[in-house]
Design an enzyme around this catalytic site. Structure first.
Site, PDB file in Angstrom:
ATOM      1  N   PRO A  62       0.872  -1.305   0.086  1.00 23.70           N
ATOM      2  CA  PRO A  62      -0.064   0.036   0.125  1.00 23.70           C
ATOM      3  C   PRO A  62       0.907   1.278   0.018  1.00 23.70           C
ATOM      4  CG  PRO A  62      -0.306  -1.231   2.054  1.00 23.70           C
ATOM      5  CD  PRO A  62       0.737  -2.039   1.151  1.00 23.70           C
ATOM      6  N   MET A  63       0.599   2.042  -0.852  1.00 28.58           N
ATOM      7  CA  MET A  63       1.288   3.552  -1.039  1.00 28.58           C
ATOM      8  C   MET A  63       0.303   4.441  -1.169  1.00 28.58           C
ATOM      9  SD  MET A  63       4.208   2.638  -3.479  1.00 28.58           S
ATOM     10  CE  MET A  63       3.511   1.319  -4.573  1.00 28.58           C
ATOM     11  N   ALA A  64       0.454   5.677  -0.120  1.00 31.38           N
ATOM     12  CA  ALA A  64      -0.229   6.431  -0.110  1.00 31.38           C
ATOM     13  C   ALA A  64      -0.485   7.341  -1.359  1.00 31.38           C
ATOM     14  CB  ALA A  64      -0.217   7.753   0.886  1.00 31.38           C
ATOM     15  N   GLN A 112      -4.988  -2.383   4.098  1.00 33.15           N
ATOM     16  CA  GLN A 112      -3.791  -1.940   5.219  1.00 33.15           C
ATOM     17  C   GLN A 112      -4.497  -1.077   6.336  1.00 33.15           C
ATOM     18  OE1 GLN A 112       0.125  -0.188   5.261  1.00 33.15           O
ATOM     19  NE2 GLN A 112       0.760  -1.790   5.448  1.00 33.15           N
ATOM     20  N   ARG A 151       7.762   0.679  -4.269  1.00 28.38           N
ATOM     21  CA  ARG A 151       8.326   1.518  -5.336  1.00 28.38           C
ATOM     22  C   ARG A 151       8.486   1.139  -6.560  1.00 28.38           C
ATOM     23  NH1 ARG A 151      12.992   3.863  -2.100  1.00 28.38           N
ATOM     24  NH2 ARG A 151      13.378   1.771  -1.553  1.00 28.38           N
ATOM     25  N   CYS A 201       5.566   2.193   8.964  1.00 26.07           N
ATOM     26  CA  CYS A 201       5.533   3.453   8.689  1.00 26.07           C
ATOM     27  C   CYS A 201       6.874   4.392   9.297  1.00 26.07           C
ATOM     28  CB  CYS A 201       4.417   4.276   8.659  1.00 26.07           C
ATOM     29  SG  CYS A 201       4.286   5.969   8.299  1.00 26.07           S
ATOM     30  N   ASN A 226      10.334  -7.571   1.899  1.00 26.18           N
ATOM     31  CA  ASN A 226      10.180  -6.222   1.251  1.00 26.18           C
ATOM     32  C   ASN A 226      11.525  -5.295   1.194  1.00 26.18           C
ATOM     33  OD1 ASN A 226       8.532  -3.078   2.235  1.00 26.18           O
ATOM     34  ND2 ASN A 226       8.616  -4.068   0.178  1.00 26.18           N
ATOM     35  N   GLY A 227      11.811  -4.663   0.029  1.00 28.03           N
ATOM     36  CA  GLY A 227      12.829  -3.727  -0.033  1.00 28.03           C
ATOM     37  C   GLY A 227      13.687  -4.109  -1.052  1.00 28.03           C
ATOM     38  N   ASP A 228      14.006  -3.172  -2.044  1.00 29.57           N
ATOM     39  CA  ASP A 228      15.018  -3.108  -2.981  1.00 29.57           C
ATOM     40  C   ASP A 228      14.490  -4.347  -4.006  1.00 29.57           C
ATOM     41  OD1 ASP A 228      16.006  -1.259  -1.941  1.00 29.57           O
ATOM     42  OD2 ASP A 228      17.934  -2.328  -1.286  1.00 29.57           O
TER      43      ASP A 228
END
Length: 379
Positions: free
Chosen positions: A23-25, A77, A236, A108, A211-213
């Site tokens: 989830p991304m705002a 979420q 991202r 967050c 999660n990450g990269d």
């Protein structure tokens, strides 16, 4: 080398590919989730909403709970610090919105959230974390809805919490835990620590999502092979590249795929995105929402500054079509962009903003602060 999973099971929810959209705002609204789902299988999570906003009937919060007609698995979420509010919010999601999966945000890094002991700050308070998770699971269980959580390694390198968080999650009946391999202090800077993800896999019996990269499908494969994670959470890396989910679906089913669309294909994707936003929000607002995505879609492609500027001001689909027609459809994908970070990065924070005395004890039951009803971000 770990064998690749080709699906993911979270309690009663079966996901055909072990991939979750983070989830991304302001990004993962119903239109974007639909766009990604058209590309490949996965679990597509709604923008983060606050438990207090939902329980108190905040209009903005409820407007965020919009789902596309083709969303067969509704996933949300939830953010909060109060176990009672969290429990009530989970029940509302299950009973009133037909949600099939609830994820809790403990990752967050934004100061306005950590300042109140929320997001990535909360797992320091192990007792409070347990209470929040127990209330959420108790509320979701009658509906057979799995609860998962997302967290980070800890506040900083001196205050790591992820192994305790994993143990507490397992003891509380949580279906899976996602770990972003960065601390709150790192925010989105530096490199993600995949070794920590592997350590958590070894520490718990419930599924761990890494999660990450993850910028390309090959990164997801490498992460799972290195860590033994049950799946991946992608944030991202998919900005301006919804087709990444097509590559991910192929990769987890044994195919070596890297989609390199020409600019003409990207143009069609941009048009589809704006069209879906307009369907859900109305054309003017939908086109305004689309503006933020222009830079991500065109990253590395030949498109003049004047054209980019005008696209960033677009307010109708007709205007968008006229501008997109000026793009060179035959321009090849900029391969130098493969594997490079997208979206926000920034620098590490000098310090993590926490409530006064937050580090004095690690229990925290009864010490939660009241969050704002309209807090919405990601982790």
């Amino acid at each position: 080398m770990t064998a690749l999973p080709d699906s993911l099971t979270l309690g009663s929810v079966h996901v055909d590919t072990p991939v979750v959209l983070a989830p991304m705002a302001g990004i993962t609204n119903a239109a974007y989730r639909r766009l990604c789902a058209e590309q490949g299988a996965g679990l597509y999570v709604c923008e983060m909403i606050t438990s207090r906003g939902l329980v108190e009937g905040d209009e903005t919060t409820r407007k965020m709970l919009v789902f596309d007609d083709l969303e067969t698995t509704r996933s949300v979420q939830l953010y909060g610090t109060d176990p009672v509010y969290i429990g009530k919010a989970v029940e509302i999601l299950c009973a009133d919105f037909g949600v099939a999966h609830v994820d809790l945000n403990f990752g967050c890094p934004v100061p306005k959230v950590t300042r109140k002991g929320g997001g990535g700050a909360l797992p320091w308070k192990r007792g409070l974390l347990a209470k929040v998770l127990e209330h959420a699971v108790a509320a979701a269980t009658p509906y057979d809805v799995p609860v998962t959580m997302k967290t980070r390694k800890g506040l900083d390198d001196d205050h790591l919490t992820y192994l305790d968080a994993g143990r507490i999650a397992q003891e509380s009946g949580v279906a899976a835990i996602a770990l972003h391999g960065r601390t709150v202090q790192q925010a989105y800077s530096g490199q993600a620590d995949w070794e920590a993800i592997g350590a958590l896999v070894d520490h718990v019996d419930i599924p761990v999502l890494g999660n990450g990269d993850i910028w390309e499908a090959a990164d997801a494969v490498r992460m799972v092979e290195q860590t033994g994670a049950a799946g991946v959470v992608v944030g991202r890396g998919c900005l301006g590249r919804p087709w990444l989910f097509r590559d991910l679906a192929a990769a987890f089913h044994g195919e070596d795929v890297a989609t390199l669309p020409r600019l003409g294909e990207v143009r069609l994707m941009m048009r589809r995105h704006a069209e879906l936003l307009s369907e859900h929000m109305g054309e003017e607002r939908g086109c305004k929402e689309f503006r933020k995505h222009v830079t991500w879609y065109l990253k590395g492609f030949p498109a003049g500054g004047e054209l980019r500027h005008r696209l960033a001001l677009v307010d109708s689909l007709v205007a968008l079509d006229e501008l997109l027609a000026d793009l060179d459809d035959d321009a090849p994908f900029p391969e130098h962009e493969l594997g490079t970070p997208r979206g926000r990065q920034g620098a590490p924070r000098k310090r993590v903003v926490l409530p006064d005395g937050w580090l004095d004890d690690t229990d925290g039951r009864g010490s939660q602060l009241r969050e704002d009803a309209d807090e919405a971000t990601g982790g």
